[in-house]
Enzyme design. Structure first.
Site, PDB file in Angstrom:
ATOM      1  N   GLU A 115       0.821  -1.205   0.000  1.00 18.25           N
ATOM      2  CA  GLU A 115       0.000   0.000   0.000  1.00 18.25           C
ATOM      3  C   GLU A 115       0.862   1.265   0.000  1.00 18.25           C
ATOM      4  O   GLU A 115       0.509   2.263  -0.637  1.00 18.25           O
ATOM      5  CB  GLU A 115      -0.940  -0.010   1.207  1.00 18.25           C
ATOM      6  CG  GLU A 115      -2.101  -0.984   1.088  1.00 18.25           C
ATOM      7  CD  GLU A 115      -1.680  -2.435   1.279  1.00 18.25           C
ATOM      8  OE1 GLU A 115      -2.422  -3.337   0.841  1.00 18.25           O
ATOM      9  OE2 GLU A 115      -0.599  -2.670   1.880  1.00 18.25           O
ATOM     10  N   HIS A 185     -11.112  -6.323   8.217  1.00 16.42           N
ATOM     11  CA  HIS A 185     -11.806  -6.092   6.951  1.00 16.42           C
ATOM     12  C   HIS A 185     -13.098  -5.300   7.108  1.00 16.42           C
ATOM     13  O   HIS A 185     -13.900  -5.248   6.167  1.00 16.42           O
ATOM     14  CB  HIS A 185     -12.127  -7.425   6.263  1.00 16.42           C
ATOM     15  CG  HIS A 185     -10.922  -8.184   5.820  1.00 16.42           C
ATOM     16  ND1 HIS A 185     -10.208  -8.989   6.660  1.00 16.42           N
ATOM     17  CD2 HIS A 185     -10.290  -8.237   4.625  1.00 16.42           C
ATOM     18  CE1 HIS A 185      -9.182  -9.522   6.006  1.00 16.42           C
ATOM     19  NE2 HIS A 185      -9.212  -9.081   4.771  1.00 16.42           N
TER      20      HIS A 185
END
Length: 381
Positions: A115, A185
């Site tokens: 990321e 998540h």
């Protein structure tokens, strides 16, 4: 688990994945010639987008609205790029389906599972004149890129005295409860980014909002972090204009009119507020006004203030933990502006101060019943 481990089910999928993955290095080499080939007229208008609403519309879900916006952005702006983990063959939520086939590996490509690298590449591409749309596979994984966003993207123009900019950067990130995501998540990290001058934070609440706000974000001269409620991807369908249109950033939307209490939310929580408002209207005769904030940074103080001045009551709801959530900023600002017009203390109905649970997710997420109970308590104050 990486989406590459989830989605590669066949040899054909693997070949597509491998071919798209090679594109990230090729895109670096192509970027300089890519931007140099852009005409002078295109250079004067980096968006290539029209603000005109199309008279035609069709039923579209949230995921397809995002996909449509990306197709339009890449079609109308030859400097636009789309990249991220598994983006080349549609992404884990399939929001980028068809982009690789239509626009090729120089403009749509997979990245390594990094990321920090994804956002860092986006900053460099934007600084060189491209319009990058970077995808973080889950908002929970945006934290490794936090330094790149808050210390580089947000400050790039300021620290150079306006000589340099990475304002063409948009970072997409699916956030929020999904029913079974747990603590890695299902998080809602939007408040972390609202503390950072130099970026904008946008959270759409439905398909029409998603398309218009994403196109506006890609066209915006500031870096934008664009959070998409993944629970909405396939659970909400509405008529969405088929053409290109934008919804101005920084302007809230009044989703429901009422005179007894103001409810403020964004993203997925707007639908929860609508259900709660329907409950208290039917059972108690309470008329709530619902404000979809749309943009958290900058947020539309004037619209919220006008509503609270009318109703005398305020409730803010979000999935993120209550402590230091963005609801606290709204309550503080409106309490100062509307202090003498408030009929009851402002209320926050939010997630709890605990890691996002798995089996207890239904208890953690602010429900319509929790919101309705808080509305009744406020109206009885």
């Amino acid at each position: 688990m990486s989406a590459s481990r989830i989605l590669i089910r066949s040899r054909a999928d693997f070949k597509a994945h491998r071919a798209a993955s090679c594109a990230s290095s090729e895109a670096l080499r192509a970027l300089s010639s890519y931007t140099a080939s852009t005409s002078a007229s295109q250079a004067s208008d980096s968006t290539g987008l029209s603000d005109a609403n199309s008279p035609d519309s069709k039923p579209t879900n949230f995921c397809s609205a995002v996909n449509d916006a990306l197709h339009i952005a890449l079609e109308q702006n030859p400097r636009a790029l789309c990249f991220g983990e598994d983006v080349g063959f549609g992404g884990v939520f399939r929001c980028t389906v068809g982009l690789f086939d239509r626009f090729g590996r120089d403009r749509v490509f997979n990245t390594p599972l990094s990321e920090q690298g994804i956002v860092g590449f986006g900053i460099g591409a934007a600084a060189m004149g491209a319009t990058p749309v970077a995808e973080i596979q889950f908002a929970d994984y945006i934290f490794p890129a936090f330094d790149q966003i808050v210390n580089e993207a947000a400050k790039y123009r300021y620290r150079s005295g306006g000589d340099f900019s990475c304002g063409g950067l948009t970072v997409r990130a699916p956030y929020g409860a999904v029913g079974h995501g747990g603590h890695y998540h299902s998080q809602s990290p939007e408040a972390f980014f609202t503390h950072v001058p130099g970026i904008k934070v946008v959270v759409p609440s439905g398909p029409k909002e998603a398309k218009g706000l994403l196109l506006a974000s890609i066209a915006d001269p500031d870096p934008v972090v664009f959070f998409e409620a993944k629970m909405l991807y396939r659970t909400v369908v509405e008529d969405v204009p088929t053409g290109s249109y934008t919804i101005p950033l920084g302007q809230a939307r009044i989703a429901r009119s009422g005179g007894d209490m103001t409810l403020v939310g964004w993203g997925q929580q707007v639908a929860v507020l609508e259900r709660a408002a329907a409950m208290v209207h039917e059972e108690d005769g309470i008329e709530c006004e619902i404000i979809d904030l749309r943009t958290l940074l900058p947020w539309d103080r004037d619209t919220v203030e006008a509503s609270v001045s009318k109703t005398g009551r305020l409730l803010v709801s979000h999935e993120a933990p209550v402590t230091s959530g963005f609801g606290a900023e709204i309550v503080a600002a409106i309490s100062r502006r509307c202090f003498l017009r408030l009929e009851a203390p402002p209320v926050r109905v939010c997630g709890y101060d605990t890691p996002f649970p798995l089996v207890f997710e239904p208890l953690y997420v602010p429900s319509a019943q929790r919101v309705a109970d808080a509305i009744r308590d406020s109206c009885r104050f």
